[in-house]
Motif scaffolding. Structure first.
Motif, PDB file in Angstrom:
ATOM      1  N   ALA A 167       0.773  -1.121   0.030  1.00 35.51           N
ATOM      2  CA  ALA A 167       0.211  -0.162  -0.109  1.00 35.51           C
ATOM      3  C   ALA A 167       0.796   1.102  -0.052  1.00 35.51           C
ATOM      4  O   ALA A 167       1.669   1.546   0.880  1.00 35.51           O
ATOM      5  CB  ALA A 167      -1.085   0.113   1.250  1.00 35.51           C
ATOM      6  N   GLY A 168       0.682   2.163  -0.952  1.00 34.10           N
ATOM      7  CA  GLY A 168       1.149   3.405  -0.764  1.00 34.10           C
ATOM      8  C   GLY A 168       0.077   4.504  -0.403  1.00 34.10           C
ATOM      9  O   GLY A 168      -1.018   4.238  -0.351  1.00 34.10           O
ATOM     10  N   ALA A 169       0.756   5.629  -0.076  1.00 34.37           N
ATOM     11  CA  ALA A 169      -0.155   6.637   0.325  1.00 34.37           C
ATOM     12  C   ALA A 169      -1.034   7.128  -0.747  1.00 34.37           C
ATOM     13  O   ALA A 169      -2.283   7.557  -0.314  1.00 34.37           O
ATOM     14  CB  ALA A 169       0.576   7.974   1.049  1.00 34.37           C
ATOM     15  N   GLU A 170      -0.619   7.121  -1.746  1.00 29.10           N
ATOM     16  CA  GLU A 170      -1.719   7.574  -3.060  1.00 29.10           C
ATOM     17  C   GLU A 170      -1.195   6.580  -4.159  1.00 29.10           C
ATOM     18  O   GLU A 170      -0.074   5.968  -4.142  1.00 29.10           O
ATOM     19  CB  GLU A 170      -1.287   8.956  -3.742  1.00 29.10           C
ATOM     20  CG  GLU A 170      -2.032  10.146  -2.570  1.00 29.10           C
ATOM     21  CD  GLU A 170      -3.526   9.857  -2.444  1.00 29.10           C
ATOM     22  OE1 GLU A 170      -4.183   9.379  -3.329  1.00 29.10           O
ATOM     23  OE2 GLU A 170      -3.965  10.405  -1.343  1.00 29.10           O
ATOM     24  N   LEU A 171      -1.891   6.518  -5.197  1.00 30.68           N
ATOM     25  CA  LEU A 171      -1.583   5.586  -6.391  1.00 30.68           C
ATOM     26  C   LEU A 171      -0.284   6.208  -7.263  1.00 30.68           C
ATOM     27  O   LEU A 171      -0.123   7.373  -7.239  1.00 30.68           O
ATOM     28  CB  LEU A 171      -2.642   5.490  -7.260  1.00 30.68           C
ATOM     29  CG  LEU A 171      -3.859   4.858  -6.777  1.00 30.68           C
ATOM     30  CD1 LEU A 171      -4.967   4.899  -7.867  1.00 30.68           C
ATOM     31  CD2 LEU A 171      -3.450   3.289  -6.511  1.00 30.68           C
ATOM     32  N   GLY A 190      -3.493   4.044   1.053  1.00 29.34           N
ATOM     33  CA  GLY A 190      -3.561   4.684   2.229  1.00 29.34           C
ATOM     34  C   GLY A 190      -2.677   4.318   3.503  1.00 29.34           C
ATOM     35  O   GLY A 190      -1.971   3.287   3.439  1.00 29.34           O
ATOM     36  N   PRO A 191      -2.552   5.132   4.530  1.00 31.59           N
ATOM     37  CA  PRO A 191      -1.718   4.686   5.793  1.00 31.59           C
ATOM     38  C   PRO A 191      -2.209   3.499   6.498  1.00 31.59           C
ATOM     39  O   PRO A 191      -3.376   3.124   6.496  1.00 31.59           O
ATOM     40  CB  PRO A 191      -1.656   5.955   6.563  1.00 31.59           C
ATOM     41  CG  PRO A 191      -3.251   6.475   6.391  1.00 31.59           C
ATOM     42  CD  PRO A 191      -3.297   6.295   4.853  1.00 31.59           C
ATOM     43  N   ALA A 192      -1.253   2.802   7.303  1.00 33.73           N
ATOM     44  CA  ALA A 192      -1.559   1.731   8.087  1.00 33.73           C
ATOM     45  C   ALA A 192      -3.052   2.024   8.998  1.00 33.73           C
ATOM     46  O   ALA A 192      -2.953   3.240   9.781  1.00 33.73           O
ATOM     47  CB  ALA A 192      -0.605   1.429   9.051  1.00 33.73           C
ATOM     48  N   GLY A 193      -3.830   1.143   8.873  1.00 30.65           N
ATOM     49  CA  GLY A 193      -4.849   1.394   9.911  1.00 30.65           C
ATOM     50  C   GLY A 193      -6.009   1.965   9.118  1.00 30.65           C
ATOM     51  O   GLY A 193      -7.279   2.112   9.538  1.00 30.65           O
ATOM     52  N   PHE A 218      -2.410  -3.940   4.359  1.00 32.97           N
ATOM     53  CA  PHE A 218      -1.113  -4.287   3.594  1.00 32.97           C
ATOM     54  C   PHE A 218       0.262  -3.815   4.198  1.00 32.97           C
ATOM     55  O   PHE A 218       0.019  -2.770   4.879  1.00 32.97           O
ATOM     56  CB  PHE A 218      -1.256  -4.013   2.199  1.00 32.97           C
ATOM     57  CG  PHE A 218      -1.957  -5.021   1.385  1.00 32.97           C
ATOM     58  CD1 PHE A 218      -1.395  -5.907   0.734  1.00 32.97           C
ATOM     59  CD2 PHE A 218      -3.507  -4.740   1.442  1.00 32.97           C
ATOM     60  CE1 PHE A 218      -2.342  -6.672  -0.153  1.00 32.97           C
ATOM     61  CE2 PHE A 218      -4.369  -5.666   0.675  1.00 32.97           C
ATOM     62  CZ  PHE A 218      -3.652  -6.525  -0.160  1.00 32.97           C
ATOM     63  N   VAL A 219       1.378  -4.425   3.929  1.00 34.89           N
ATOM     64  CA  VAL A 219       2.604  -3.793   4.258  1.00 34.89           C
ATOM     65  C   VAL A 219       2.664  -2.579   3.442  1.00 34.89           C
ATOM     66  O   VAL A 219       2.057  -2.459   2.316  1.00 34.89           O
ATOM     67  CB  VAL A 219       3.711  -4.846   4.042  1.00 34.89           C
ATOM     68  CG1 VAL A 219       3.477  -6.054   4.898  1.00 34.89           C
ATOM     69  CG2 VAL A 219       3.756  -5.232   2.541  1.00 34.89           C
ATOM     70  N   PRO A 220       3.489  -1.561   3.856  1.00 35.15           N
ATOM     71  CA  PRO A 220       3.714  -0.444   3.080  1.00 35.15           C
ATOM     72  C   PRO A 220       4.462  -0.707   1.639  1.00 35.15           C
ATOM     73  O   PRO A 220       5.433  -1.697   1.647  1.00 35.15           O
ATOM     74  CB  PRO A 220       4.476   0.420   3.789  1.00 35.15           C
ATOM     75  CG  PRO A 220       5.394  -0.434   4.887  1.00 35.15           C
ATOM     76  CD  PRO A 220       4.421  -1.586   4.989  1.00 35.15           C
ATOM     77  N   LEU A 221       4.255   0.084   0.828  1.00 33.29           N
ATOM     78  CA  LEU A 221       4.826   0.072  -0.587  1.00 33.29           C
ATOM     79  C   LEU A 221       6.248   0.993  -0.498  1.00 33.29           C
ATOM     80  O   LEU A 221       6.016   2.190  -0.315  1.00 33.29           O
ATOM     81  CB  LEU A 221       3.989   0.874  -1.546  1.00 33.29           C
ATOM     82  CG  LEU A 221       4.668   0.769  -3.163  1.00 33.29           C
ATOM     83  CD1 LEU A 221       4.796  -0.676  -3.597  1.00 33.29           C
ATOM     84  CD2 LEU A 221       3.744   1.450  -4.001  1.00 33.29           C
ATOM     85  N   LEU A 222       7.275   0.325  -0.515  1.00 31.19           N
ATOM     86  CA  LEU A 222       8.533   0.977  -0.117  1.00 31.19           C
ATOM     87  C   LEU A 222       9.615   0.972  -1.649  1.00 31.19           C
ATOM     88  O   LEU A 222       9.107   0.167  -2.389  1.00 31.19           O
ATOM     89  CB  LEU A 222       9.453   0.310   0.622  1.00 31.19           C
ATOM     90  CG  LEU A 222       8.758   0.000   2.205  1.00 31.19           C
ATOM     91  CD1 LEU A 222       9.571  -0.623   2.855  1.00 31.19           C
ATOM     92  CD2 LEU A 222       8.383   1.294   2.683  1.00 31.19           C
ATOM     93  N   GLY A 223      10.379   2.048  -1.743  1.00 30.85           N
ATOM     94  CA  GLY A 223      11.115   2.153  -2.879  1.00 30.85           C
ATOM     95  C   GLY A 223      12.496   1.348  -2.637  1.00 30.85           C
ATOM     96  O   GLY A 223      12.819   0.987  -1.571  1.00 30.85           O
ATOM     97  N   GLY A 224      13.362   1.593  -3.808  1.00 32.29           N
ATOM     98  CA  GLY A 224      14.648   0.968  -3.653  1.00 32.29           C
ATOM     99  C   GLY A 224      14.615  -0.526  -3.865  1.00 32.29           C
ATOM    100  O   GLY A 224      13.470  -0.960  -4.000  1.00 32.29           O
ATOM    101  N   THR A 225      15.856  -1.157  -3.614  1.00 33.14           N
ATOM    102  CA  THR A 225      15.874  -2.441  -3.716  1.00 33.14           C
ATOM    103  C   THR A 225      16.828  -3.146  -2.517  1.00 33.14           C
ATOM    104  O   THR A 225      17.700  -2.524  -2.096  1.00 33.14           O
ATOM    105  CB  THR A 225      16.604  -3.043  -5.134  1.00 33.14           C
ATOM    106  OG1 THR A 225      17.626  -2.397  -5.298  1.00 33.14           O
ATOM    107  CG2 THR A 225      15.622  -2.802  -6.262  1.00 33.14           C
ATOM    108  N   LEU A 226      16.672  -4.512  -2.197  1.00 32.28           N
ATOM    109  CA  LEU A 226      17.242  -5.242  -1.314  1.00 32.28           C
ATOM    110  C   LEU A 226      17.824  -6.566  -1.734  1.00 32.28           C
ATOM    111  O   LEU A 226      17.169  -6.959  -2.645  1.00 32.28           O
ATOM    112  CB  LEU A 226      16.313  -5.463  -0.066  1.00 32.28           C
ATOM    113  CG  LEU A 226      16.210  -4.223   0.688  1.00 32.28           C
ATOM    114  CD1 LEU A 226      15.132  -4.520   1.986  1.00 32.28           C
ATOM    115  CD2 LEU A 226      17.268  -3.348   1.264  1.00 32.28           C
TER     116      LEU A 226
END
Length: 226
Positions: A167-171, A190-193, A218-226
């Motif tokens: 989930a991201g804050a916005e699309l 949306g934000p958690a909760g 959902f878990v948050p949509l994060l950037g970058g790679t690991l």
């Protein structure tokens, strides 16, 4: 498209991972409003216990999210079914982009229903595990990529459908730009909760319609790679 018709004994499961356990899950999903027979049939056949750690296999057919490592989860079966149902409601897309491969379960469900799935995962270890599961199940219509999911897969755009499993804050505008004019996007926003499952689909006048389907987590949509 994959039918999972030649499952190994391991994939067929025993006891809490048996066909009886899967059938009980399907009855729960139907009772909770999942109505698309195509989606229910795939969830019934697909061995979800192969997509979780062995220690959690006996819980694979509970209608709950489960940890898969790296701070990520395999989504609740009802949520996977609802998102898939929402993608298929107005027609079966040929080419689907998934953001967030995770365990590979959502991509495997889609692979049984559409022509091609393109999936992007930012965590390399999760992607390696998902690829191994695809090979084990003979799923050959999923292409995968290790990259920042917020960027999508522009070289393969446009897509008939896009689904996000974080989930991201916005699309993300970069993802909307990769959606074909006739395409459908389903994503938690949306934000958690306070997250909502949102669907973007074309309207009669060519404009895109935004629909809120249900609350989700959902878990948050994060950037970058690991």
């Amino acid at each position: 498209m994959t039918a999972y018709s030649r499952l190994t004994p391991e994939a067929r499961g025993l006891g809490m991972t048996s066909q009886r356990a899967r059938d009980r899950l399907i009855e729960r999903l139907k009772a909770d409003g999942i109505a698309d027979r195509r989606v229910l049939d795939v969830v019934r056949q697909l061995p979800r216990h192969l997509f979780v750690e062995e220690a959690l296999a006996t819980r694979a057919y509970e209608d709950t999210a489960l940890p898969i490592g790296q701070g990520q989860t395999i989504s609740q079966p009802w949520v996977v079914a609802r998102m898939t149902e929402a993608l298929l409601e107005h027609g079966v897309p040929a080419r689907v982009l998934e953001i967030g491969t995770g365990s590979g379960y959502q991509a495997a469900v889609l692979a049984a229903l559409v022509e091609n799935v393109y999936t992007v995962e930012r965590i390399e270890e999760l992607l390696r595990n998902a690829r191994r599961r695809f090979r084990k199940l003979g799923i050959d219509n999923v292409r995968s990529r290790h990259d920042d999911g917020r960027l999508g897969w522009p070289d393969e755009a446009p897509f008939d459908a896009i689904v996000l499993t974080a989930a991201g804050a916005e699309l993300e505008q970069a993802l909307l730009a990769q959606l074909a004019p006739h395409g459908v996007l389903v994503a938690p926003v949306g934000p958690a909760g306070r997250q909502q499952l949102v669907r973007i689909r074309p309207g009669a006048d060519g404009a895109r319609i935004r629909e809120v389907l249900c609350p989700v987590s959902f878990v948050p949509l994060l950037g970058g790679t690991l």
